[in-house]
Motif scaffolding. Structure first.
Motif, PDB file in Angstrom:
ATOM      1  N   LYS A 349      31.281 -22.308 -58.529  1.00 56.25           N
ATOM      2  CA  LYS A 349      30.496 -23.055 -57.529  1.00 56.25           C
ATOM      3  C   LYS A 349      29.223 -22.321 -57.137  1.00 56.25           C
ATOM      4  CE  LYS A 349      33.924 -25.768 -55.085  1.00 56.25           C
ATOM      5  NZ  LYS A 349      34.996 -25.574 -54.149  1.00 56.25           N
ATOM      6  N   ASP A 352      25.960 -23.647 -58.590  1.00 55.19           N
ATOM      7  CA  ASP A 352      25.496 -24.907 -57.998  1.00 55.19           C
ATOM      8  C   ASP A 352      24.743 -24.656 -56.705  1.00 55.19           C
ATOM      9  OD1 ASP A 352      26.265 -26.822 -59.678  1.00 55.19           O
ATOM     10  OD2 ASP A 352      27.927 -27.605 -58.474  1.00 55.19           O
ATOM     11  N   GLU A 353      25.415 -23.873 -55.841  1.00 56.72           N
ATOM     12  CA  GLU A 353      24.834 -23.621 -54.512  1.00 56.72           C
ATOM     13  C   GLU A 353      23.504 -22.889 -54.639  1.00 56.72           C
ATOM     14  OE1 GLU A 353      28.005 -21.415 -52.799  1.00 56.72           O
ATOM     15  OE2 GLU A 353      29.338 -23.157 -52.752  1.00 56.72           O
ATOM     16  N   LYS A 356      20.717 -25.119 -56.005  1.00 63.80           N
ATOM     17  CA  LYS A 356      20.211 -26.063 -54.994  1.00 63.80           C
ATOM     18  C   LYS A 356      19.209 -25.350 -54.098  1.00 63.80           C
ATOM     19  CE  LYS A 356      23.977 -29.311 -54.894  1.00 63.80           C
ATOM     20  NZ  LYS A 356      25.381 -29.017 -54.813  1.00 63.80           N
TER      21      LYS A 356
END
Ligand code: SF4
Length: 460
Positions: A349, A352-353, A356
């Motif tokens: 994850k 992704d974070e 972004k």
């Protein structure tokens, strides 16, 4: 067209991966183990797995990669590989005399359920491990994660086996190297030396996988972190992990085991990531940043300012391992380039974070994917929808680059069809200048070869 199967339109897929952007766990474990001085990696599985892992590393580093295997047969596949591993440990110490055997499992031994610590415990009981020698292990089932996961697991194995807190803290900073080239590890040590910071770098594949030709075969080259250094990591006052995916687990393990606090940073690729690395090292090693490092930074900024007009707004597709491509993406953003398509086969994850946060403001149109379903077909389909000015990634990108006539810059692992990556660093300010010049070469060579005659420029 080499990739005729790639459709012009995106297809919604639920369960199919085509040309995954990753390779198997044990390759990472084997590479990490080669960063210990005098270590022989051992593949607990069939001979085919070991051959594949060795040949991939050999093709990338253009160096012979030594490793042994438990050589599973049909019998071991059914009844387990304990006797093979026990016999292997005895034979390896007798014949090859390493300081450490670093055992990693494979899909087969994991599926059977072989218990590595129990088997190694049995080898200790049987007195097969000579005094002063070690057998360490990592579980690396390749149906989970990627080669990056295997690398991270072997680093945890090093901490578990060696790091020792003797309650005598030393003014030393551990630097846990994420997956970098031998040249990058050497550059990290050079920067630390220039700053007069006392460090222990582990693992360290410099002078192992970039060792000079001497005319003599050396089973264990002179490089690699020594066992004494690995043991001493437990007495260091701080740990810096370079690369979240590769090093965070080892840093946590070291803190839990030896109470050494840590911080995980990006691999210092590009201006900002190197700034963070240098200031963190200066703070934790309690040393000033010397003029020589500040001057290197100044030269990089000068180069960025001079070349900005050629890079501004360039659309880039990039794929590879998260710890490598995240700082590359940040570096491109700081030069006003546009990383529009991003693919990594390693799940997690954090990527992704982080993407972004990095992309939201500057390139909100960017598309990215990581994990098992993130593959080269996806990347190619995106590129077919709307083209890019540069493709960056490992050797497997060359088919897309050729089919779409895009300049291609080889970065990451594996690079099977070129040399140089293991000798010229990409980390630090000097490494960033090297990347920048290669990016410009790729873009401008393509421009010179493909633009209209009246547009050919002699002078930049
Ligand atoms: S994916 Fe599994 S079976 Fe295949 S080479 Fe890697 S460890 Fe061996």
């Amino acid at each position: 067209m080499l990739l005729r199967h790639t459709p012009n339109k995106l297809i919604d897929r639920q369960a199919l991966t085509v040309n995954p952007a990753k390779t198997c766990q044990p390759i990472g474990a084997m590479y990490a183990a080669l960063g210990i001085h005098g270590c022989l990696p051992h593949s607990h599985g069939s001979q085919g797995c070991c051959s594949y892992h060795r040949s991939t590393l050999t093709r990338h580093y253009k160096e012979p990669v030594m490793a042994s295997t438990s050589s599973f047969t049909e019998g071991s596949s059914v009844f387990g590989g304990q006797s093979n591993l026990i016999q292997a440990i005895g034979t390896i110490f007798k014949v090859y005399d390493p300081d450490v055997i670093a055992v990693h499992s494979t899909c087969l031994s994991e599926t059977i359920g072989d218990d590595l610590p129990q088997i190694i415990g049995k080898a200790v009981e049987d007195e097969l491990i000579p005094e002063g020698k070690y057998v360490i292990y990592a579980n690396t089932p390749s149906y989970i994660g990627s080669h990056v996961t295997g690398y991270a697991n072997m680093l945890v194995g090093m901490v578990r086996a060696f790091s020792t807190n003797t309650l005598r803290k030393k003014n030393v900073v551990n630097i846990v190297a994420g997956w970098m080239e031998p040249s990058d590890m050497a550059e990290i040590k050079r920067i630390a030396h220039e700053m007069e910071a006392r460090i222990i770098l582990f693992p360290d594949t410099s002078d192992v996988l970039d060792a000079p030709m001497t005319g003599k075969h050396v089973m264990y080259p002179k490089g690699g972190t020594t066992i004494a250094e690995l043991i001493a990591t437990g007495d260091s006052k701080f740990t810096m992990g370079l690369g979240h995916f590769c090093t965070e687990d080892a840093c946590i393990r070291l803190e839990n085991k030896c109470k050494v606090r840590f911080d995980v940073l990006d691999i210092p690729i590009g201006l900002k990531a190197t700034d963070r690395f240098v200031s963190s090292l200066a703070r934790h090693a309690n040393v000033p940043v010397p003029d020589s490092i500040t001057d290197d930074r100044g030269r990089l900024i000068d180069m960025i300012a001079d070349m900005h007009k050629y890079l501004y707004g360039k659309r880039v597709a990039i794929f590879g391992d998260p710890d490598t491509i995240l700082p590359f993406i940040e570096f491109m953003l700081s030069m006003d380039m546009k990383p529009v398509y991003i693919v990594s086969g390693t799940p997690g994850k954090y990527m992704d974070e982080r993407l972004k946060t990095l992309l939201d403001e500057k390139v909100p149109e960017a598309k990215f994917m990581n994990g098992e379903r993130a593959d080269m077909l996806q990347l190619h389909s995106w590129i077919k929808e709307e083209g890019v000015d540069l493709l960056m990634g490992n050797t497997y990108g060359k088919y897309i680059a050729r089919d779409e006539n895009i300049p291609f810059l080889r970065i990451g692992f594996p690079v099977l069809d070129r040399v140089g990556h293991s000798y010229f660093p990409v980390v630090g300010y000097k490494g960033a200048m090297h990347i920048l010049s290669r990016m410009l070469d790729a873009i401008l060579n393509h421009e010179d070869a493909n633009c209209k005659e009246e547009k050919v420029e002699l002078v930049m």
